[in-house]
Design a protein around this motif. Sequence first.
Motif, PDB file in Angstrom:
ATOM      1  N   ARG A   3      -1.631 -11.759  -7.203  1.00  0.00           N
ATOM      2  CA  ARG A   3      -1.541 -11.014  -5.947  1.00  0.00           C
ATOM      3  C   ARG A   3      -2.237 -11.838  -4.866  1.00  0.00           C
ATOM      4  O   ARG A   3      -3.374 -12.276  -5.044  1.00  0.00           O
ATOM      5  CB  ARG A   3      -2.245  -9.663  -6.137  1.00  0.00           C
ATOM      6  N   THR A   5      -3.110 -11.918  -0.688  1.00  0.00           N
ATOM      7  CA  THR A   5      -3.087 -11.151   0.563  1.00  0.00           C
ATOM      8  C   THR A   5      -2.782 -12.080   1.737  1.00  0.00           C
ATOM      9  O   THR A   5      -3.362 -13.159   1.840  1.00  0.00           O
ATOM     10  CB  THR A   5      -4.452 -10.468   0.784  1.00  0.00           C
ATOM     11  N   SER A  12      -2.435  -6.744   7.494  1.00  0.00           N
ATOM     12  CA  SER A  12      -2.474  -7.505   6.240  1.00  0.00           C
ATOM     13  C   SER A  12      -1.553  -6.866   5.210  1.00  0.00           C
ATOM     14  O   SER A  12      -1.365  -5.661   5.214  1.00  0.00           O
ATOM     15  CB  SER A  12      -3.898  -7.504   5.677  1.00  0.00           C
ATOM     16  N   TYR A  13      -1.000  -7.688   4.353  1.00  0.00           N
ATOM     17  CA  TYR A  13      -0.165  -7.145   3.277  1.00  0.00           C
ATOM     18  C   TYR A  13      -0.277  -8.037   2.062  1.00  0.00           C
ATOM     19  O   TYR A  13      -0.741  -9.177   2.144  1.00  0.00           O
ATOM     20  CB  TYR A  13       1.300  -7.012   3.727  1.00  0.00           C
ATOM     21  N   ASP A  14       0.153  -7.471   0.929  1.00  0.00           N
ATOM     22  CA  ASP A  14       0.038  -8.193  -0.325  1.00  0.00           C
ATOM     23  C   ASP A  14       1.385  -8.750  -0.773  1.00  0.00           C
ATOM     24  O   ASP A  14       2.424  -8.136  -0.571  1.00  0.00           O
ATOM     25  CB  ASP A  14      -0.499  -7.274  -1.424  1.00  0.00           C
TER      26      ASP A  14
END
Length: 362
Positions: A3, A5, A12-14
Amino acid sequence: MERVTVPIPGRSYDVVIGTGVVAGAAEHLPAFPKAARAFVVADRSVADRWFEPLSAALGLRALHAVLLAVPAGEDAKTLQVYGTLVHQLATQEAHRDDVVVALGGGTTGDLAGYVASTYMRGVPFVQVPTTLTAQVDAAIGGKTAVNLPEGKNLVGTFYQPAAVLCDVDALATLDDRDYRAGLAEVAKYALTLDLDLLDQLERDPGPVLTRDPATLERLVARCVAAKARTVGADERDTGLRLVLNYGHTLGHALERLDAFGGRSHGEAIAIGMVFAARLAEERGLCAAGLAARTARLLNALGLETDGALPPVREILAAFRMDKKFLGGSRFVLLEDVGRPVVVEGVTDAELGAILVEMGAGR
Ligand SMILES: NC(=O)c1ccc[n+]([C@@H]2O[C@H](COP(=O)([O-])OP(=O)(O)OC[C@H]3O[C@@H](n4cnc5c(N)ncnc54)[C@H](O)[C@@H]3O)[C@@H](O)[C@H]2O)c1
Ligand SMILES: [Zn+2]
């Protein structure tokens, strides 16, 4: 499972990377409050393999999946296809809380992102990239676009997805040409930003070429991390992010002169990276040998670095169309591997001389 980021302030997103990521999408997606439907943009061949498992996973989150089929490849990135999609959303009464999902390669992602960013001034967007190019590059960072006859990516927006799901199982069915095209972007990260990755690829490209799933998971995660760092520092493409355009000035020119039907994006930037290395050598910016090393790496990954080029005057004219080519003279070059710099004031005479050496006619 990895994962990464993407650290964009406020958005923000993963990026989730691994095997079985599409089937497990219900676990990996963020909450979409009030969303009832997911409009999944995909071409027929990708939809045949991946729409059902994605649809089942979305169902677990009470999202009803609706397929919006688009042409495969660069033919999808047109204002016409864009128009068709937003009409379909409107006639199906897509709500502003509903989700648009890009399922496919970089072309599908660029198109669907542009749709998501403009329909009702922006609806939630998820990327499910299924090509290597899209997983390591196109799906990360929020650039959306369609092409005009005058040039690639001339109409578009910056619009970050809420999540990116990279299922490396999808890469098993890519044809060799599309897979190698993605390896050109991988080589770009290795040469400009990730010397450990460069070392690994130079020492033994074998596991990458055989698409070993565990190797792919690490490879995609490394490239995504490099892109995430760069985009996080420069979302709007004014400084550091320019580095991601290494090899792309000539690359875009070649794609444009082939009217988008000839070399793939990756095939074109492979030649562009060798060209950039020759330019750096010619200017005394880097030590001799960078171009040969670049060509060796790309050839080991199955990418050609020679072959026919259009006439110099056509290439120079195409350079002037490039958005990065401010004032007609700006290039990303390497002082050494891992040390990119932006160089201004490159003349047509310098560029022309190298293009002729590489086989372009005058
Ligand atoms: N937005 C960005 O930051 C960014 C970055 C890099 C590239 N791009 C764009 O991405 C595009 C290139 O993307 P691409 O290389 O993914 O090409 P693509 O989207 O044209 O896909 C190539 C082909 O692969 C097929 N395909 C997709 N997934 C598959 C799978 N799992 N198995 C078998 N076949 C599959 C597609 O049907 C298509 O025919 C270009 O338009 C380029 O401008 C955008
Ligand atoms: Zn690219």
